[in-house]
Design a protein around this motif. Structure first.
Motif, PDB file in Angstrom:
ATOM      1  N   HIS A  91       0.718  -0.792   0.195  1.00 40.36           N
ATOM      2  CA  HIS A  91       0.310  -0.146  -0.240  1.00 40.36           C
ATOM      3  C   HIS A  91       1.027   1.214  -0.301  1.00 40.36           C
ATOM      4  N   ASP A  92       0.350   2.070  -1.305  1.00 38.58           N
ATOM      5  CA  ASP A  92       1.482   2.785  -1.389  1.00 38.58           C
ATOM      6  C   ASP A  92       0.430   4.437  -1.004  1.00 38.58           C
ATOM      7  N   ASN A  93       1.313   5.272  -0.832  1.00 39.18           N
ATOM      8  CA  ASN A  93       0.804   7.368  -1.021  1.00 39.18           C
ATOM      9  C   ASN A  93       1.004   7.343  -2.801  1.00 39.18           C
ATOM     10  N   LEU A  94      -0.062   8.061  -2.864  1.00 38.58           N
ATOM     11  CA  LEU A  94       0.318   9.057  -4.621  1.00 38.58           C
ATOM     12  C   LEU A  94       0.708  10.047  -4.184  1.00 38.58           C
ATOM     13  N   VAL A 152      -1.610  14.497  -2.882  1.00 34.09           N
ATOM     14  CA  VAL A 152      -0.789  13.864  -2.157  1.00 34.09           C
ATOM     15  C   VAL A 152      -2.270  12.999  -1.643  1.00 34.09           C
ATOM     16  N   ALA A 153      -2.180  11.424  -2.429  1.00 36.70           N
ATOM     17  CA  ALA A 153      -3.407  10.390  -2.262  1.00 36.70           C
ATOM     18  C   ALA A 153      -3.091   9.592  -1.177  1.00 36.70           C
ATOM     19  N   TRP A 154      -3.265   9.590  -0.002  1.00 41.08           N
ATOM     20  CA  TRP A 154      -2.742   8.961   1.682  1.00 41.08           C
ATOM     21  C   TRP A 154      -3.328   7.895   1.844  1.00 41.08           C
ATOM     22  N   THR A 155      -2.672   6.683   2.093  1.00 40.40           N
ATOM     23  CA  THR A 155      -3.343   5.299   2.803  1.00 40.40           C
ATOM     24  C   THR A 155      -3.362   6.032   4.269  1.00 40.40           C
ATOM     25  N   HIS A 156      -3.454   4.819   5.073  1.00 43.40           N
ATOM     26  CA  HIS A 156      -3.550   4.249   5.977  1.00 43.40           C
ATOM     27  C   HIS A 156      -3.652   5.438   7.270  1.00 43.40           C
ATOM     28  N   GLU A 157      -5.040   5.938   6.867  1.00 47.88           N
ATOM     29  CA  GLU A 157      -5.307   6.801   8.090  1.00 47.88           C
ATOM     30  C   GLU A 157      -6.403   6.916   8.700  1.00 47.88           C
TER      31      GLU A 157
END
Ligand SMILES: [Zn+2]
Length: 315
Positions: A91-94, A152-157
């Motif tokens: 899982h990545d930040n984009l 930035v689209a963050w993952t895992h918030e």
């Protein structure tokens, strides 16, 4: 209770209000550009919340992967080069970067988290924010700002990663260097004109209206200058009700999003929000479906945010 609130205000650790006046009365008629933006936002929310659904590393890692690909593809289709920052497992930040003309200046960061809590399709939290982020990036594709703007689209918030080293925005904040300002677009889709539709954590419960028809700008005491600037720009460019608050971190909900990760590196950062659980009874529930959110009001808020980001990147 009022005495406590007044003491907090007098001590300067709670700031209420934004410069200028909140919009009152009916919203102006939608023009063609707003209608088109509304349609794109509605399509993004549908894709994330209805077609994909749960986007949680706990209950649907596959949904999270699909959402990641959806957001990356949407940015690529707009012409951005998307950089993937690994956060945890696959899982990545984009990240899409709009270079500023002065590369020595600290950048503006604009983001939204694309994961969901475990058992919700997350239309309001946070397909609404991701849709807005994609629309802001689209609007600014051909801009030439002074400062670099990082989308930035963050993952895992969401829990269990919130406030851990596996939170996507923590990884980004720790790697990005100095930041001029960071905005977290967090749950901006639900509005109600009914009395009693809005609640607040103390002390704001004593100070604000009970109609959930506005967008909120929420931050800590240290970021109050950013709050004023964002509020001024929003109010002078977008006829839409708005409220702002800055306070100490102990106020419930004040740090419940990715802006907190940028506070941790000393940057001014704020959350743009419909106030989530203080308005939306479907918050983190299976019922947070696309019917809950209002794409046209998201589009209006987004239009105001484009002006806000352009202003922040202009000096
Ligand atoms: Zn959220």
């Amino acid at each position: 209770m009022r005495a406590v609130v007044l003491a907090l205000l007098a001590a300067g650790c709670v700031k209420t209000g934004l410069p200028g006046r909140s919009h009152r009365g009916a919203l102006p008629a939608a023009d063609d550009a707003l209608a088109e933006s509304t349609a794109r936002i509605g399509a993004h929310v549908h894709a994330l919340a209805a077609d994909i659904g749960r986007r949680s590393p706990v209950t649907s890692a596959k949904g999270l992967d699909r959402a990641e690909d959806y957001v990356a593809d949407a940015l690529t289709a707009q012409g951005w080069e998307v950089v993937r920052q690994p956060v945890e497992k696959s899982h990545d930040n984009l990240i899409a970067t709009l270079p500023g003309s002065d590369g020595s200046l600290a950048p503006v960061v604009v983001g939204a988290h694309y994961d969901t809590a475990a058992y919700t399709p997350g239309a309001d939290d946070n397909a609404s924010g991701v849709a807005s982020l994609l629309e802001i990036a689209r609007a600014m594709r051909d801009d030439r700002p002074l400062r670099t703007v990082i989308f930035v689209a963050w993952t895992h918030e969401e829990p269990p990663n919130f406030a851990t080293p596996f939170m996507g925005s923590v990884a980004h904040a720790q790697s990005v260097g100095e930041v001029h300002a960071a905005l977290s677009i967090e749950t901006i889709g639900m509005y109600s004109d009914a009395r009693g539709s809005q609640h607040y954590p103390f002390p704001f419960s004593v100070l604000y209206p009970n109609r959930g028809d506005f967008i909120g700008f929420i931050t800590n005491t240290r970021s109050r200058r950013l709050l004023s600037r964002v509020g001024r720009t929003f109010r002078t460019t977008e006829p839409f009700p708005s409220r702002g608050a800055a306070g100490p971190r102990w106020i419930t909900g004040l740090d419940w999003s990715d802006h907190r990760s940028y506070w941790s590196i000393g940057a001014p950062a704020l959350m743009v929000t419909d106030t989530a659980l203080f308005r939306n009874p479907h918050y983190h529930e299976p019922s947070d479906t696309e019917e809950v959110v209002d794409p046209e009001r998201i589009a209006r808020v987004t239009r105001g945010l484009v002006a806000v980001v352009r202003d922040l990147a202009s000096d």
